[in-house]
Design an enzyme around this catalytic site. Structure first.
Site, PDB file in Angstrom:
ATOM      1  N   THR A 139      50.230  65.764  26.067  1.00 55.23           N
ATOM      2  CA  THR A 139      49.250  66.519  27.340  1.00 55.23           C
ATOM      3  C   THR A 139      47.825  66.301  25.873  1.00 55.23           C
ATOM      4  OG1 THR A 139      49.592  68.346  25.320  1.00 55.23           O
ATOM      5  CG2 THR A 139      50.121  68.433  27.618  1.00 55.23           C
ATOM      6  N   SER A 157      55.900  59.142  11.017  1.00 57.46           N
ATOM      7  CA  SER A 157      55.763  58.488   9.513  1.00 57.46           C
ATOM      8  C   SER A 157      53.955  57.957   9.622  1.00 57.46           C
ATOM      9  CB  SER A 157      56.394  58.005   9.331  1.00 57.46           C
ATOM     10  OG  SER A 157      56.880  56.551  10.117  1.00 57.46           O
ATOM     11  N   ASP A 190      49.092  62.868  16.566  1.00 53.38           N
ATOM     12  CA  ASP A 190      50.006  62.945  14.673  1.00 53.38           C
ATOM     13  C   ASP A 190      49.198  63.348  13.659  1.00 53.38           C
ATOM     14  OD1 ASP A 190      51.722  62.863  17.106  1.00 53.38           O
ATOM     15  OD2 ASP A 190      51.609  61.156  16.617  1.00 53.38           O
TER      16      ASP A 190
HETATM   17  C1  GLA Z   1      53.014  60.263  20.784  1.00 56.91           C
HETATM   18  C2  GLA Z   1      50.693  59.773  20.964  1.00 56.91           C
HETATM   19  C3  GLA Z   1      51.118  61.535  20.354  1.00 56.91           C
HETATM   20  C4  GLA Z   1      50.975  61.916  22.091  1.00 56.91           C
HETATM   21  C5  GLA Z   1      52.697  62.419  22.200  1.00 56.91           C
HETATM   22  C6  GLA Z   1      53.929  62.260  22.994  1.00 56.91           C
HETATM   23  O1  GLA Z   1      53.692  60.207  19.288  1.00 56.91           O
HETATM   24  O2  GLA Z   1      50.982  59.612  19.372  1.00 56.91           O
HETATM   25  O3  GLA Z   1      49.190  60.488  20.243  1.00 56.91           O
HETATM   26  O4  GLA Z   1      50.624  61.577  22.846  1.00 56.91           O
HETATM   27  O5  GLA Z   1      53.381  60.482  21.132  1.00 56.91           O
HETATM   28  O6  GLA Z   1      53.804  63.911  23.272  1.00 56.91           O
END
Ligand code: GLA
Length: 354
Positions: A30, A118, A163
């Site tokens: 999302t 990580s 993340d």
């Molecule tokens: C990876 C990407 C995030 C996000 C997720 C899926 O972790 O780095 O930005 O899009 O996939 O939710």
């Protein structure tokens, strides 16, 4: 014995930065649709110590890999772990800040390559150490934005910002509810009496990068078809019905997943929270098509295990980890029987958290 900064560089470090990995509870795929996410920090962290170098290049040592790299800001290193660090220094330089040659020591216990971020924890830890060393006026949101830019531009992964925001702002006790469009956020507690279990399915995420970019493009096509700037603007899944497949399925996942995050943060019961996670997995499997059979099998075993309220794949998909919301009192008893049953299916899983 792991080598410390002093052992590698023969002097004490001048600055420290630390940041955790994350597990996403709800709100998958999302973030690049300007939607809502709900990650929580894990206890494993990346710790970066830093000092100024008396040389014209930067020396980097990764203790967990026992690997060294040497680079200048103009010349990207070839080692992948070093590219993340180099990328962070470059984005700071692009802000007009002079970055001197450095000595950098990295140490991490965040599991790599399983969807627990990580790389985001490394980026945020590097930027925090640099902020401390150079006394930079960067707040935690700015750090997350720079970390994301480092990943996109210099590591070549076209990720969203979840993340890096999680590594910079989430806690281990409370999840980060983030509106990616406005960056409005608040920390929300887990439902009372629950705890998080993370299990690796043992299959590396081989297709993750190529399929990730394909899904992003499909979402952009769907948004164009619906004449909106991003799928976040669609709040009723019925509106996606006229799109051709697979765009309809992709859009329906994003719309319903945003609704699940918004429901979860309204303070629902632990049972309702678990149901939202189960529904998220079904949507990722059937509509978004980012699961694989071993992940479905492991999630299924978790969902039917005593003491589990809900479970789903977490992260980009195509392998890696699953997350389960458990009764806190039962969490020690869940993984053993689940992993035994998973082994009888011919797979080898592992507990990553707690
Ligand atoms: C990876 C990407 C995030 C996000 C997720 C899926 O972790 O780095 O930005 O899009 O996939 O939710």
């Amino acid at each position: 014995m792991m080598k410390r900064f002093e052992d590698v560089f023969g002097r004490a470090p001048q600055a420290l930065g630390e940041a955790p990995g994350r597990v996403n509870l709800l709100g998958e795929h999302t973030d690049y649709n300007d939607g809502y996410v709900l990650p929580i920090a894990i206890t494993q962290t990346t710790r970066v110590t830093m000092g100024r170098a008396d040389a014209d290049h930067t020396d980097l040592y990764a203790a967990s890999l026992d690997a060294r790299a040497r680079f200048t800001l103009d010349q990207a290193p070839t080692e992948q772990f070093a590219r993340y660090v180099h990328g962070c220094l470059r984005v700071v330089q692009d802000e007009g800040i002079a970055v001197p040659p450095l000595l950098i020591h990295v140490e991490s216990d965040v599991p790599m390559g399983v969807g627990l971020s990580s790389s985001a924890s490394l980026e945020v830890a590097v930027l925090r150490a640099l902020r401390a060393l150079l006394d930079l006026p960067l707040d935690d949101v700015r750090i997350a934005q720079l970390a994301q830019r480092a990943e996109v531009v210099h590591a070549g992964v076209n990720c969203g910002i979840m993340d890096q925001m999680a590594a910079s702002l989430a806690g281990t006790e409370r999840a980060l509810f983030l509106d990616v469009l406005t960056l409005e956020r608040r920390l929300v507690p887990l439902p009372e009496g629950t705890a998080v279990l993370v299990v690796d399915c043992g299959i590396p995420r081989s297709l993750a990068a190529s399929k990730y970019n394909e899904r992003r493009a499909e979402c952009e096509d769907a948004a164009r078809g619906l004449r909106v700037a991003s799928l976040r603007e669609i709040t009723d899944a019925v509106l996606t019905d006229d799109l051709p497949d697979p765009l309809r399925q992709r859009a329906r996942h994003v719309v319903t997943e945003n609704q699940r995050v918004l429901s979860a943060v309204q303070g629902v019961s632990k049972q309702a929270f678990g149901q939202l996670m189960n529904a998220s997995h079904a949507s990722l499997r059937d509509d978004y098509e980012v699961s694989i059979p071993p992940l479905d099998a492991l999630v299924g075993l978790l969902q039917s295990a005593p003491g589990v309220l809900g479970a789903r794949l977490t992260g980009a998909g195509f392998g890696g980890a699953c997350v389960a919301l458990c009764e806190a009192a039962e969490i020690g008893n869940v993984a053993g029987p689940v992993l035994d049953a998973y082994a009888r299916m011919g797979h080898r899983g592992a507990v990553l958290v707690p």
